[in-house]
Design a protein around this motif. Structure first.
Motif, PDB file in Angstrom:
ATOM      1  N   GLU A   1       0.830  -1.209   0.000  1.00  0.00           N
ATOM      2  CA  GLU A   1       0.000   0.000   0.000  1.00  0.00           C
ATOM      3  C   GLU A   1       0.863   1.257   0.000  1.00  0.00           C
ATOM      4  N   ASP A   2       1.989   1.213   0.671  1.00  0.00           N
ATOM      5  CA  ASP A   2       2.897   2.360   0.687  1.00  0.00           C
ATOM      6  C   ASP A   2       3.466   2.629  -0.701  1.00  0.00           C
ATOM      7  N   GLU A   3       3.570   1.595  -1.527  1.00  0.00           N
ATOM      8  CA  GLU A   3       4.089   1.747  -2.884  1.00  0.00           C
ATOM      9  C   GLU A   3       2.994   2.027  -3.907  1.00  0.00           C
ATOM     10  N   GLY A   4       1.770   2.259  -3.455  1.00  0.00           N
ATOM     11  CA  GLY A   4       0.709   2.653  -4.367  1.00  0.00           C
ATOM     12  C   GLY A   4      -0.087   1.521  -4.970  1.00  0.00           C
ATOM     13  N   PHE A   5       0.018   0.309  -4.403  1.00  0.00           N
ATOM     14  CA  PHE A   5      -0.744  -0.827  -4.899  1.00  0.00           C
ATOM     15  C   PHE A   5      -1.647  -1.352  -3.780  1.00  0.00           C
ATOM     16  N   THR A   6      -2.467  -2.348  -4.125  1.00  0.00           N
ATOM     17  CA  THR A   6      -3.395  -2.930  -3.151  1.00  0.00           C
ATOM     18  C   THR A   6      -3.383  -4.437  -3.292  1.00  0.00           C
ATOM     19  N   VAL A   7      -3.307  -5.140  -2.175  1.00  0.00           N
ATOM     20  CA  VAL A   7      -3.389  -6.598  -2.188  1.00  0.00           C
ATOM     21  C   VAL A   7      -4.850  -7.002  -2.403  1.00  0.00           C
ATOM     22  N   HIS A   8      -5.085  -7.905  -3.359  1.00  0.00           N
ATOM     23  CA  HIS A   8      -6.447  -8.362  -3.634  1.00  0.00           C
ATOM     24  C   HIS A   8      -6.967  -9.124  -2.405  1.00  0.00           C
ATOM     25  N   PRO A   9      -8.105  -8.714  -1.859  1.00  0.00           N
ATOM     26  CA  PRO A   9      -8.560  -9.340  -0.611  1.00  0.00           C
ATOM     27  C   PRO A   9      -8.987 -10.796  -0.767  1.00  0.00           C
ATOM     28  N   ASP A  10      -9.338 -11.206  -1.982  1.00  0.00           N
ATOM     29  CA  ASP A  10      -9.854 -12.568  -2.183  1.00  0.00           C
ATOM     30  C   ASP A  10      -8.844 -13.508  -2.817  1.00  0.00           C
ATOM     31  N   LYS A  11      -7.609 -13.046  -3.021  1.00  0.00           N
ATOM     32  CA  LYS A  11      -6.645 -13.881  -3.736  1.00  0.00           C
ATOM     33  C   LYS A  11      -5.357 -14.063  -2.944  1.00  0.00           C
ATOM     34  N   THR A  12      -5.492 -14.205  -1.642  1.00  0.00           N
ATOM     35  CA  THR A  12      -4.347 -14.519  -0.798  1.00  0.00           C
ATOM     36  C   THR A  12      -4.465 -15.970  -0.346  1.00  0.00           C
ATOM     37  N   ARG A  13      -3.443 -16.768  -0.649  1.00  0.00           N
ATOM     38  CA  ARG A  13      -3.471 -18.199  -0.308  1.00  0.00           C
ATOM     39  C   ARG A  13      -2.240 -18.564   0.519  1.00  0.00           C
ATOM     40  N   VAL A  14      -2.478 -19.368   1.530  1.00  0.00           N
ATOM     41  CA  VAL A  14      -1.391 -19.914   2.345  1.00  0.00           C
ATOM     42  C   VAL A  14      -1.415 -21.429   2.150  1.00  0.00           C
ATOM     43  N   MET A  15      -0.377 -21.983   1.523  1.00  0.00           N
ATOM     44  CA  MET A  15      -0.322 -23.408   1.165  1.00  0.00           C
ATOM     45  C   MET A  15       0.815 -24.074   1.933  1.00  0.00           C
ATOM     46  N   ARG A  16       0.439 -24.980   2.821  1.00  0.00           N
ATOM     47  CA  ARG A  16       1.435 -25.670   3.635  1.00  0.00           C
ATOM     48  C   ARG A  16       1.766 -27.037   3.042  1.00  0.00           C
ATOM     49  N   LYS A  17       2.873 -27.564   3.474  1.00  0.00           N
ATOM     50  CA  LYS A  17       3.317 -28.867   2.967  1.00  0.00           C
ATOM     51  C   LYS A  17       2.286 -29.923   3.342  1.00  0.00           C
ATOM     52  N   GLY A  18       2.031 -30.843   2.454  1.00  0.00           N
ATOM     53  CA  GLY A  18       1.002 -31.840   2.663  1.00  0.00           C
ATOM     54  C   GLY A  18      -0.194 -31.625   1.763  1.00  0.00           C
TER      55      GLY A  18
END
Length: 523
Positions: free
Chosen positions: A365-382
């Motif tokens: 956000e400080d660099e003028g962009f925005t993280v998409h709220p619906d496209k953040t994924r956390v993928m763990r081993k397994g």
């Protein structure tokens, strides 16, 4: 004596005196010598009296006029009118000459410089003070003025003005817009530049942007890098975090692009022209009285479809990449970016994912962009871990499910033929099959090469001819593209509303080139 002669005689007497008229007549008839001087000769006296009578008549007439105030005013008014007419005529002639001189000067100026490119974008066009030392450090070409830039690009100054001019309402548009389906669902709006503008953007890309270094974490649209090189640093990680930047290209306004070129060392006038060439307004089409108008509904932003947009974002994101890479290094994560796709990975499952995500969002956000709220994924081993479509659990590979489906389609074509078969969203079956097989070969050569050989054998068996890709016709943002191929549309200054008689098609060399350069992704 007739009436006319009598009237003339009366006029002579009234103008001088009776004695002078009688004397003149006697001299004329020879009864009195005209030059003889005698003491008793009244000639001189009579002449003098006549002169005095005439002067007296003039004085009486003047006195009468002085006594007539209205007559004096009329005379003064007539005099003033005559002087005013003369002054107006002189002023009109002077202004007409000045207009002609200004028109000639403007015509000459238009041939050598660009002074106006639209509202709100022309304030810096007279500023030609750049930083030659900085340009030399970057190995970039320098231009004395916009005319020199046009010469370097191989176009006329008028063509450069036409391509860069910004209008909020226009009868033409430099882009053809169409929707393409996304792999994850929905449609992506592509704004493909017309050939003339695309050639100018290619020039900017090849001579300026391609010479700029990008951060090591950037892998999208960079020579010798790909989705595979983007995924490789995350192979075998215990946790993989993937984030998407919302509205990546539309987040980059023309002011940011102009600031980038200014930071490289270009004068504000040159930077403004570059920024206008590389950005566009989102437009809506409006029909009015049988005429189509393109009405701007946003400020100028990077178009998704321009050959210069990916390289511009890579250069613009150098500080973003540096900050995110520094954050990742500090917390033990690996970081890569492919266009708007950010990926972090860590070797330990218990890594501080929440803290990392919060810090990433602040920097983005400080660099003028925005993280998409619906496209953040956390993928763990397994579970399956994917980075830009590449599975990275053990090694870079393609999802087994996709490979099984692909092999099934190939088997069905080998057994029954291509009729009724489909792969992907395109209507060119063998083109889509070869594209996927090439993708598999890039990710996993051991599995991809046999598949590519099978596809090529099937294409040869069924005499498939590669289809030449053409853009569908321009359409509104909410319309799906028609399946039929569109006829060639007018481009550049030959578009509706322009009087340019000649036309320019895309160079045959571009279309016939067998191998595309790394920056020709959108061709």
């Amino acid at each position: 004596m007739d009436r006319t002669a009598r009237q003339e005689l009366y006029d002579r007497i009234r103008a001088s005196s009776l004695d002078e008229v009688v004397l003149d007549e006697m001299i004329r008839h020879g009864f009195w010598p005209s030059a003889e001087e005698r003491p008793s000769d009244p000639t001189t006296e009579i002449r003098r009296r006549g002169e005095l009578e005439r002067e007296l008549a003039e004085l009486r007439a003047k006195a009468l006029r002085l006594d007539d105030e209205q007559a004096l005013r009329r005379d003064a008014h007539r005099k003033r009118l005559a002087e005013a007419r003369e002054t107006r005529a002189e002023t009109k002639a002077r202004r007409e000459q000045a207009r002609v001189d200004r028109a000639a000067a403007w015509t000459q100026r238009k041939r050598s410089e660009i002074g106006y490119l639209g509202e709100e974008v022309s304030t810096s066009l007279n500023n030609l003070e750049g930083d030659p030392a900085r340009l030399a450090r970057h190995g970039l070409p320098d231009f004395a003025d916009v005319a020199a830039l046009a010469v370097a690009m191989g176009i006329t100054l008028g063509e450069l003005r036409f391509l860069a001019f910004d209008r909020k309402v226009s009868k033409h548009h430099h882009y053809q817009r169409f929707l393409v389906p996304k792999k994850t669902g929905g449609d992506r709006l592509i704004s493909a530049p017309m050939p003339r503008l695309k050639a100018a953007q290619h020039w900017v890309l090849e001579h300026i942007l391609a010479r700029m270094p990008v951060h090591d974490a950037a892998h999208g649209f960079v020579p010798q890098r790909s989705i595979v090189s983007n995924a490789t640093p995350h192979v075998g990680a215990a946790v993989v975090i993937n984030l998407d930047l919302a509205d990546f290209f539309p987040s980059v306004t023309w002011l940011r692009v102009r600031g980038l070129f200014s930071a490289l060392g270009y004068a504000p006038a040159i930077a403004t022209v570059f920024a206008l060439l590389c950005t566009q307004r989102e437009v809506d089409e409006v029909e009015l009285d049988g005429q189509t108008y393109f009405v701007g509904v946003s400020e100028r932003v990077l178009p998704q479809g321009s050959p210069a947009s990916p390289a511009l974002t890579n250069v613009l994101c150098r500080r973003l990449d540096a900050r995110l890479a520094g954050l990742a290094r500090k917390s033990g994560f690996a970081y890569t970016r492919y266009a708007d796709d950010l990926t972090f990975s860590h070797a330990k499952r218990e890594a501080g994912v929440g803290t990392q995500l919060a810090a990433v969002r602040r920097i983005v956000e400080d660099e003028g962009f925005t993280v998409h709220p619906d496209k953040t994924r956390v993928m763990r081993k397994g579970r399956r871990q994917e980075v830009t479509g590449v599975v990275v659990n053990d090694k870079p590979s393609v999802a087994r499910k996709e490979l099984r489906k692909f092999r099934a389609v190939l088997f069905q074509i080998e057994r029954d033929g291509p009729a009724g078969k489909r792969w992907g969203h395109g209507d060119d079956l063998f083109g889509s099959l070869q594209g996927f097989a090439s993708y598999v070969a890039m990710v996993d050569p051991a599995k991809g090469r046999p598949l590519l050989d099978r596809v090529r054998a099937l294409a040869e068996q069924h005499q498939h001819k590669p289809r030449r890709i053409s853009y569908p016709p321009a359409q509104r943002r909410w319309e799906r593209p028609a399946p039929a191929e569109a006829a060639a549309a007018p481009i550049g200054e030959n578009a509706p509303g322009h009087a340019r008689p000649d036309s320019e098609d895309e160079p045959e060399a571009e279309l016939a080139a067998g191998k595309k350069k790394w920056w020709q992704f959108w061709k």
